[in-house]
Design an enzyme around this catalytic site. Structure first.
Site, short mmCIF file in Angstrom:
data_model
loop_
_atom_site.label_atom_id
_atom_site.label_comp_id
_atom_site.label_asym_id
_atom_site.label_seq_id
_atom_site.Cartn_x
_atom_site.Cartn_y
_atom_site.Cartn_z
N PHE A 68 -0.71 9.27 6.42
CA PHE A 68 0.47 8.54 5.94
C PHE A 68 1.42 8.33 7.12
O PHE A 68 1.84 9.29 7.77
CB PHE A 68 1.17 9.31 4.82
CG PHE A 68 2.26 8.51 4.19
CD1 PHE A 68 1.95 7.51 3.26
CD2 PHE A 68 3.58 8.71 4.53
CE1 PHE A 68 2.96 6.73 2.70
CE2 PHE A 68 4.60 7.94 3.97
CZ PHE A 68 4.28 6.95 3.06
N ASP A 89 -3.89 -1.10 3.11
CA ASP A 89 -4.29 0.28 2.83
C ASP A 89 -5.46 0.23 1.83
O ASP A 89 -6.61 0.02 2.22
CB ASP A 89 -3.04 0.97 2.25
CG ASP A 89 -3.07 2.47 2.38
OD1 ASP A 89 -4.12 3.05 2.12
OD2 ASP A 89 -2.03 3.06 2.73
N LYS A 92 8.94 -4.98 1.38
CA LYS A 92 9.87 -4.98 2.48
C LYS A 92 9.19 -4.63 3.81
O LYS A 92 9.75 -4.85 4.88
CB LYS A 92 10.98 -3.93 2.24
CG LYS A 92 11.74 -4.09 0.96
CD LYS A 92 12.69 -2.88 0.79
CE LYS A 92 13.24 -2.86 -0.61
NZ LYS A 92 13.93 -1.56 -0.86
C1 PRP Z 1 3.10 -1.18 1.17
C2 PRP Z 1 2.83 -2.06 2.37
C3 PRP Z 1 1.83 -3.06 1.84
C4 PRP Z 1 1.08 -2.28 0.79
C5 PRP Z 1 -0.27 -1.91 1.31
O1 PRP Z 1 4.07 -1.79 0.36
O2 PRP Z 1 3.99 -2.69 2.85
O3 PRP Z 1 2.45 -4.18 1.26
O4 PRP Z 1 1.87 -1.11 0.50
O5 PRP Z 1 -0.94 -1.06 0.43
P1 PRP Z 1 -2.26 -1.42 -0.39
O6 PRP Z 1 -3.21 -2.07 0.57
O7 PRP Z 1 -2.74 -0.07 -0.84
O8 PRP Z 1 -1.88 -2.30 -1.53
P2 PRP Z 1 4.90 -1.03 -0.78
O9 PRP Z 1 4.28 -1.32 -2.10
O10 PRP Z 1 5.05 0.42 -0.42
O11 PRP Z 1 6.30 -1.76 -0.71
P3 PRP Z 1 7.27 -1.93 0.58
O12 PRP Z 1 6.61 -2.94 1.49
O13 PRP Z 1 8.53 -2.44 -0.01
O14 PRP Z 1 7.42 -0.58 1.24
#
Ligand code: PRP
Length: 184
Positions: free
Chosen positions: A154, A105, A45
């Site tokens: 964060f 990330d 999202k």
């Molecule tokens: C978060 C963010 C990215 C991902 C990045 O999504 O939106 O898609 O993490 O992190 P990474 O590089 O360590 O994989 P999340 O899984 O929290 O879902 P969300 O977008 O629904 O919050």
């Protein structure tokens, strides 16, 4: 008043800074994709706020689609396992795909999506992310359009959440330590 902005500690990126950067990024995309009619793929999202702002500055023909993956499940640290929650609606075969992400990330999400989406044989495949946290990277990711590099903190806001909250804050900020303590 119960205002979620009171839960933020430090503003890393203001609304004005983000707005200017989004415009700049869209300008580059307008140039690079002229005549190509790309599909902007928002990663749900987190990307919704960024995608909505970016697409309003994109002046070339384009379409949008969404894919949902999750590895954080509301937590502040990745589980390391990326799960597909919802797939794209349209085929991307022979399409110019531009993935729109809020933050890269560890890079695990982008790594998973690259493997998955390239099997569908798009005409081209690039990544556009508002934020990158290079110090957290576990796998290399080639981000063609990047807004800002941020330190290993964060952050929430502009689509990014903590336990599904704070996505609606219009800037990027850290949270006060008591917010994490309260939710333990
Ligand atoms: C978060 C963010 C990215 C991902 C990045 O999504 O939106 O898609 O993490 O992190 P990474 O590089 O360590 O994989 P999340 O899984 O929290 O879902 P969300 O977008 O629904 O919050």
């Amino acid at each position: 008043m119960d205002n979620i902005k009171n839960d933020t500690l430090e503003i890393l990126l203001s609304q004005d800074e983000i707005k200017a950067k989004v415009k700049e990024m869209a300008g580059q995309i307008n140039e690079d994709y002229r005549g190509k009619s790309p599909v902007l793929v928002g990663i749900l999202k987190g990307s919704v706020v960024f995608l909505a702002a970016l697409m309003k500055e994109i002046e070339i023909r384009c379409s949008i689609d969404f894919i949902a993956v999750s590895s954080y499940a509301g937590a502040s640290e990745t589980s390391g396992i990326v799960k597909m929650i919802m797939d794209l609606r349209e085929s991307i075969t022979d399409r110019h795909v531009l993935l729109i992400e809020d933050i890269v990330d560890t890079g695990l999400t982008m790594d998973y999506l690259k493997d998955n989406l390239l099997t569908r044989r798009p005409a081209s495949y690039n990544i556009c992310s508002l934020l990158s946290k290079p110090s957290a990277r576990r796998v290399p990711v080639d981000v063609k359009y990047l807004g800002f590099e941020i330190p290993d903190k964060f952050v929430v806001g502009y689509g990014l959440d903590y336990q599904e909250q704070y996505r609606n804050i219009p800037y990027i900020a850290t949270l006060k330590p008591e917010i994490y303590r309260r939710n333990k």
